[in-house]
Design a protein around this motif. Structure first.
Motif, short mmCIF file in Angstrom:
data_model
loop_
_atom_site.label_atom_id
_atom_site.label_comp_id
_atom_site.label_asym_id
_atom_site.label_seq_id
_atom_site.Cartn_x
_atom_site.Cartn_y
_atom_site.Cartn_z
N LEU A 297 39.25 46.06 33.64
CA LEU A 297 39.64 46.75 34.87
C LEU A 297 40.66 47.85 34.59
O LEU A 297 40.62 48.92 35.21
CB LEU A 297 40.19 45.76 35.88
N ASN B 222 39.17 40.37 31.61
CA ASN B 222 38.94 41.04 32.90
C ASN B 222 40.03 42.07 33.19
O ASN B 222 39.73 43.17 33.66
CB ASN B 222 38.89 40.02 34.04
N ARG B 223 41.29 41.72 32.90
CA ARG B 223 42.37 42.68 33.13
C ARG B 223 42.21 43.91 32.25
O ARG B 223 42.44 45.03 32.70
CB ARG B 223 43.72 42.01 32.87
N SER C 206 39.35 34.75 29.44
CA SER C 206 38.49 35.50 30.37
C SER C 206 39.33 36.33 31.35
O SER C 206 38.96 37.46 31.68
CB SER C 206 37.55 34.56 31.12
N GLN C 207 40.48 35.80 31.80
CA GLN C 207 41.36 36.57 32.67
C GLN C 207 41.94 37.77 31.95
O GLN C 207 42.02 38.86 32.51
CB GLN C 207 42.47 35.68 33.20
#
Length: 137
Positions: free
Chosen positions: A80, A76-77, A72-73
């Motif tokens: 973004l 997200n990166r 998930s990280q």
């Protein structure tokens, strides 16, 4: 005659010399040495150890991160990054950076042309942190 006796004594000494076989005996029990050396080697290694186990416990860091959180990280990166790339293209277009003042959320960018090249001042209005980037000509 004296020289003959000296030479004869020298030759006799060469042939009567004793030799012995050299034998290697390891100290470390892991390489065939005496098992009673183990405790001494371990205490000697621990005395020389400069690392603190509490501060360098990487296994506890890996235990805190599971694969779902990592995924998930990463997602997200990527989202973004793609969003910031699109915003950057919308603001500046496909060409190079143009001098002016720009606001991206809490980031205030001031781009000016100087003798050294393009000067970019970045101000984070939420924390007050400031960075300066010079892109040479």
């Amino acid at each position: 005659m004296k020289t003959f006796i000296i030479i004869l004594t020298f030759i006799a000494g060469i042939f009567s010399g004793k030799s012995q076989q050299l034998i290697y005996k390891p100290i470390n029990p892991a390489f065939g040495g005496d098992t009673f050396n183990y405790q001494w080697l371990l205490s000697s290694a621990n005395a020389q150890n400069q690392f603190d186990e509490k501060n360098n416990d990487f296994s506890s860091l890996l235990d805190n991160v599971n694969s779902l959180d990592s995924f998930s990280q990463s997602l997200n990166r990527q989202i973004l990054s793609e969003l910031s790339r699109k915003l950057f293209e919308d603001q500046f277009g496909e060409g190079s950076l143009k001098p002016g003042n720009y606001l991206f959320g809490s980031l205030y960018l001031q781009i000016t042309t100087t003798a050294q090249g393009l000067l970019i001042n970045i101000l984070d209005t939420s924390s007050g942190d400031q960075s300066e980037i010079v892109i040479p000509k």
